[in-house]
Design a protein around this motif. Structure first.
Motif, mmCIF file in Angstrom:
data_model
loop_
_atom_site.group_PDB
_atom_site.id
_atom_site.type_symbol
_atom_site.label_atom_id
_atom_site.label_comp_id
_atom_site.label_asym_id
_atom_site.label_seq_id
_atom_site.Cartn_x
_atom_site.Cartn_y
_atom_site.Cartn_z
ATOM 1 N N LEU A 127 0.834 -1.192 0.000
ATOM 2 C CA LEU A 127 0.000 0.000 0.000
ATOM 3 C C LEU A 127 0.874 1.249 0.000
ATOM 4 O O LEU A 127 1.854 1.338 0.749
ATOM 5 C CB LEU A 127 -0.908 -0.005 1.220
ATOM 6 C CG LEU A 127 -2.021 1.055 1.253
ATOM 7 C CD1 LEU A 127 -3.000 0.850 0.117
ATOM 8 C CD2 LEU A 127 -2.748 0.974 2.596
ATOM 9 N N TYR A 128 0.509 2.198 -0.856
ATOM 10 C CA TYR A 128 1.225 3.478 -0.926
ATOM 11 C C TYR A 128 0.255 4.581 -0.526
ATOM 12 O O TYR A 128 -0.769 4.787 -1.175
ATOM 13 C CB TYR A 128 1.746 3.723 -2.341
ATOM 14 C CG TYR A 128 2.632 4.943 -2.456
ATOM 15 C CD1 TYR A 128 4.006 4.832 -2.344
ATOM 16 C CD2 TYR A 128 2.085 6.206 -2.653
ATOM 17 C CE1 TYR A 128 4.832 5.952 -2.439
ATOM 18 C CE2 TYR A 128 2.889 7.336 -2.746
ATOM 19 C CZ TYR A 128 4.262 7.199 -2.636
ATOM 20 O OH TYR A 128 5.069 8.305 -2.721
ATOM 21 N N VAL A 129 0.569 5.285 0.551
ATOM 22 C CA VAL A 129 -0.204 6.431 0.997
ATOM 23 C C VAL A 129 0.791 7.514 1.372
ATOM 24 O O VAL A 129 1.301 7.545 2.498
ATOM 25 C CB VAL A 129 -1.117 6.093 2.201
ATOM 26 C CG1 VAL A 129 -1.923 7.320 2.609
ATOM 27 C CG2 VAL A 129 -2.046 4.938 1.888
ATOM 28 N N ASP A 130 1.123 8.339 0.400
ATOM 29 C CA ASP A 130 2.129 9.379 0.617
ATOM 30 C C ASP A 130 3.408 8.768 1.202
ATOM 31 O O ASP A 130 4.050 9.339 2.076
ATOM 32 C CB ASP A 130 1.588 10.465 1.548
ATOM 33 C CG ASP A 130 2.407 11.758 1.454
ATOM 34 O OD1 ASP A 130 2.901 12.065 0.356
ATOM 35 O OD2 ASP A 130 2.545 12.432 2.485
ATOM 36 N N GLY A 131 3.750 7.601 0.739
ATOM 37 C CA GLY A 131 4.887 6.831 1.246
ATOM 38 C C GLY A 131 4.523 5.363 1.253
ATOM 39 O O GLY A 131 3.361 4.982 1.101
ATOM 40 N N TYR A 132 5.510 4.505 1.448
ATOM 41 C CA TYR A 132 5.295 3.061 1.375
ATOM 42 C C TYR A 132 4.859 2.517 2.721
ATOM 43 O O TYR A 132 5.486 2.783 3.747
ATOM 44 C CB TYR A 132 6.568 2.373 0.881
ATOM 45 C CG TYR A 132 6.976 2.876 -0.478
ATOM 46 C CD1 TYR A 132 6.193 2.593 -1.596
ATOM 47 C CD2 TYR A 132 8.098 3.679 -0.629
ATOM 48 C CE1 TYR A 132 6.532 3.078 -2.844
ATOM 49 C CE2 TYR A 132 8.451 4.170 -1.870
ATOM 50 C CZ TYR A 132 7.665 3.873 -2.977
ATOM 51 O OH TYR A 132 8.007 4.364 -4.216
ATOM 52 N N SER B 175 -4.372 -2.074 4.764
ATOM 53 C CA SER B 175 -4.916 -0.799 5.235
ATOM 54 C C SER B 175 -3.837 0.011 5.930
ATOM 55 O O SER B 175 -2.822 -0.517 6.389
ATOM 56 C CB SER B 175 -6.102 -1.031 6.182
ATOM 57 O OG SER B 175 -5.705 -1.782 7.299
ATOM 58 N N TYR B 176 -4.087 1.313 6.013
ATOM 59 C CA TYR B 176 -3.153 2.214 6.691
ATOM 60 C C TYR B 176 -3.903 3.471 7.113
ATOM 61 O O TYR B 176 -4.666 4.049 6.332
ATOM 62 C CB TYR B 176 -1.992 2.597 5.775
ATOM 63 C CG TYR B 176 -0.991 3.530 6.425
ATOM 64 C CD1 TYR B 176 -0.106 3.057 7.385
ATOM 65 C CD2 TYR B 176 -0.944 4.881 6.094
ATOM 66 C CE1 TYR B 176 0.798 3.905 7.999
ATOM 67 C CE2 TYR B 176 -0.043 5.740 6.687
ATOM 68 C CZ TYR B 176 0.831 5.238 7.650
ATOM 69 O OH TYR B 176 1.727 6.081 8.247
ATOM 70 N N ASN B 177 -3.709 3.882 8.359
ATOM 71 C CA ASN B 177 -4.334 5.097 8.857
ATOM 72 C C ASN B 177 -3.368 6.267 8.682
ATOM 73 O O ASN B 177 -2.226 6.208 9.135
ATOM 74 C CB ASN B 177 -4.704 4.934 10.339
ATOM 75 C CG ASN B 177 -5.564 6.081 10.836
ATOM 76 O OD1 ASN B 177 -5.048 7.139 11.166
ATOM 77 N ND2 ASN B 177 -6.864 5.856 10.882
ATOM 78 N N PHE B 178 -3.823 7.327 8.018
ATOM 79 C CA PHE B 178 -2.957 8.432 7.628
ATOM 80 C C PHE B 178 -3.550 9.753 8.111
ATOM 81 O O PHE B 178 -4.745 10.011 7.943
ATOM 82 C CB PHE B 178 -2.824 8.459 6.100
ATOM 83 C CG PHE B 178 -2.005 9.595 5.556
ATOM 84 C CD1 PHE B 178 -0.634 9.633 5.720
ATOM 85 C CD2 PHE B 178 -2.624 10.633 4.862
ATOM 86 C CE1 PHE B 178 0.124 10.669 5.209
ATOM 87 C CE2 PHE B 178 -1.875 11.680 4.341
ATOM 88 C CZ PHE B 178 -0.502 11.698 4.518
ATOM 89 N N THR B 179 -2.721 10.577 8.722
ATOM 90 C CA THR B 179 -3.129 11.919 9.139
ATOM 91 C C THR B 179 -2.224 12.931 8.457
ATOM 92 O O THR B 179 -1.038 13.028 8.797
ATOM 93 C CB THR B 179 -3.039 12.092 10.656
ATOM 94 O OG1 THR B 179 -3.842 11.090 11.303
ATOM 95 C CG2 THR B 179 -3.532 13.474 11.071
#
Length: 550
Positions: free
Chosen positions: A104-109, A125-129
């Protein structure tokens, strides 16, 4: 460096909403063979609609990755985020060959999928703030692993960022803001050692879907992953590729899994793998070892039988359990062999040291007091094969790691017991600090050699472990009686009665005098969750008489 291929997604935020919104994240809308709102910008992948492999709705995206080269497989949009607004990103992937894993990539790996889980859906999944408002890239990157043949289809569905506070929107200010997860919240906290690239972890649900995972980590770095889990059963696994855990030879790594404010498991000193099973919801509570099965259904195929026919039916029910490895026993002990029954102090429940009616002579902390070297009682605890492993031929699976007969005990007392049979002592040569005895068998026992006698509190527990061994290994136990003089004194070389008559009589006496306790019931439930089978003689004590007579 490993070859990489990358798949990136993004979408426009609807300004009125406080959470991100992926356009066509369910891949239901297609025009002229292309997924609406998604643009293919590189030639390393081919994207098409699938209606045969679908997580939900009627369509998914079938991504045929045809290269292992990074930067040539982008599939993207643009997504806007708001500073400080917590968003949980997740997507479901479906591996067909196991030649690559998705990250998963969310503003980074972020976390990986498990490439070995094929032909079923799993979630990443990943929780991002966001620290600032603006656009970020989100999506997936594919890492080739052993077996990638240059072309592999991975299905993707339900790419969904949603409001991390779980309240469906709102300003987040004022009373009631930031309530947290709408189901059960938690966190996984990890500090890596000097070789973080060897470490990976995941939490898997009962349907083999990955709820959270992590790998590709940095050395000597602390991580904290927020969790939000529905009611159900889960398995946590942490791996070390080199096989020396994350503490303590090469750094001071550690981990802790916290659910609903309770620390369920923690550690760092393990070999290649540790696992921990837990449940959330009314069915069993967190950390309870899973919800016990419907025992009527579990033992249905044994209904109405008696004698050795019953024993064989029970063998068919409990055979083929899932071995978790000898090192996995440490994790089981840390989770399920704690004193919640006597002093209730959370120390390791050592059956060779426990004093049921007074203070224990010494206590052990889970994980930190494992053997190791010992100079006497109280030095460390280890893994006692109540049915000695020399009796079945050594470190042979699945017997060598079968938790139903392996108990946490003081290392020194365990060494004194050695491979001697259990029995009743007439003249003791050694007495442990809780009263366990080693010495010559009492007159009239039916055996005249050296025996080890545990205290009365645990005699029934051990007897039922032996009846389990006679049943679980019915197919091979007849051949073990020639492995040593000690085992020959206990086994009679058959697959039905299994034990010599003196030992059958002794085990039945111990079984009747020390009935099943809550400790055994809880341990049996935990063992079932841990390795997938049960001890029938804990669930149904009457089976002993029905098989071996009164």
């Amino acid at each position: 460096m490993k070859k990489l291929s990358i798949l990136l997604f993004s979408a426009w935020l609807v300004p009125q909403l406080v959470y991100a919104n992926v356009d066509n994240g369910a891949f239901e809308d297609w025009s002229n063979g292309s997924a609406d709102s998604w643009t293919t910008v590189d030639s390393g992948i081919a994207v098409s609609e699938s209606t045969s492999v679908v997580k939900s709705g009627i369509s998914s995206a079938a991504i045929n990755v045809t290269t292992g080269t990074q930067g040539s497989t982008d599939f993207r949009q643009s997504i806007a985020v708001t500073s400080g607004q917590s968003i949980e990103f997740s997507t479901w992937v479906y591996h067909t060959e196991g030649g690559m894993r998705a990250r998963l990539y969310v503003d980074g790996y972020r976390g990986y999928s498990d490439a070995s889980v094929t032909n079923q859906w799993q979630q990443i999944s990943y929780n991002f703030t966001p620290s600032s408002s603006g656009n970020i890239e989100v999506g997936l990157r594919f890492y080739d692993v052993s077996g990638f043949d240059g072309s592999e289809v991975v299905y993707v569905d339900d790419f969904e960022p949603h409001d991390g506070v779980g309240n469906g929107g709102g300003s987040g200010g004022g009373s009631g803001g930031g309530e947290g997860c709408v189901t059960t919240s938690g966190s996984f906290n990890l500090t890596t050692d000097n070789y973080a690239s060897e470490t990976s972890w995941q939490i898997e649900n009962a349907q083999s879907g990955v709820e959270a995972s992590g790998s590709g980590l940095s050395n000597n770095t602390s991580y904290s992953e927020d969790l939000c889990l529905d009611d159900g059963d889960y398995t946590f696994t942490i791996n070390d590729a080199y096989g020396d855990g994350i503490c303590c030879s090469y750094g001071s790594g550690s981990y802790e899994l916290v659910i609903d404010g309770t620390s369920l498991t923690s550690g760092g000193n393990f070999g290649s793998i540790e696992t921990f099973s837990f449940s959330i919801g009314s069915g069993g509570g967190t950390g309870g070892g899973g919800t016990p099965p419907d025992l009527t259904g579990y033992y249905a195929n044994a209904s109405g039988l008696s004698g050795y026919n019953l024993k064989s039916a029970l063998y068919d029910i409990i055979k083929n359990h899932s071995s978790q490895g000898y090192s996995g026993l440490w994790t089981f002990y840390s989770s399920y062999s704690l004193d919640q029954y006597y002093e209730n102090d959370g120390s390791i429940l050592d059956i060779y040291a426990e004093r049921p009616t007074s203070n224990d002579p010494y206590t052990y902390s889970a994980g930190s007091d494992q053997c190791g070297n010992y100079s006497g009682e109280g030095s460390c605890y280890n893994r006692e094969h109540s049915f000695p492993r020399s009796w079945f031929g050594g470190a042979i699976e699945p017997m060598n790691s079968d938790v139903h007969h392996i108990f946490a005990t003081d290392g020194y007392v365990n060494s004194k017991r050695g491979s001697y049979p259990y029995g009743e002592v007439g003249s003791a040569s050694f007495t442990s600090q809780n009263g366990s005895l080693l010495g010559s068998a009492r007159s009239g026992l039916g055996y005249s050699g050296t025996v080890f006698e545990p205290i009365d509190e645990f005699k029934g527990d051990l007897a039922r472990a032996y009846f389990y061994m006679a049943t679980r290994y019915e197919n091979v136990i007849a051949g073990w009686d020639s492995n040593s003089s000690s085992v020959d004194a206990v086994l009679n070389g058959t697959a039905n009665q299994v034990f010599e008559s003196w030992f059958v009589d002794l085990m039945k006496t111990w079984h009747n005098q020390d009935p099943v306790s809550q400790l055994e019931i809880d341990r049996n439930d935990a063992a079932h969750s841990y390795q997938g089978n049960r001890n029938p003689f804990v669930d149904h004590p009457e089976f002993v008489a029905e098989i071996w007579g009164n």
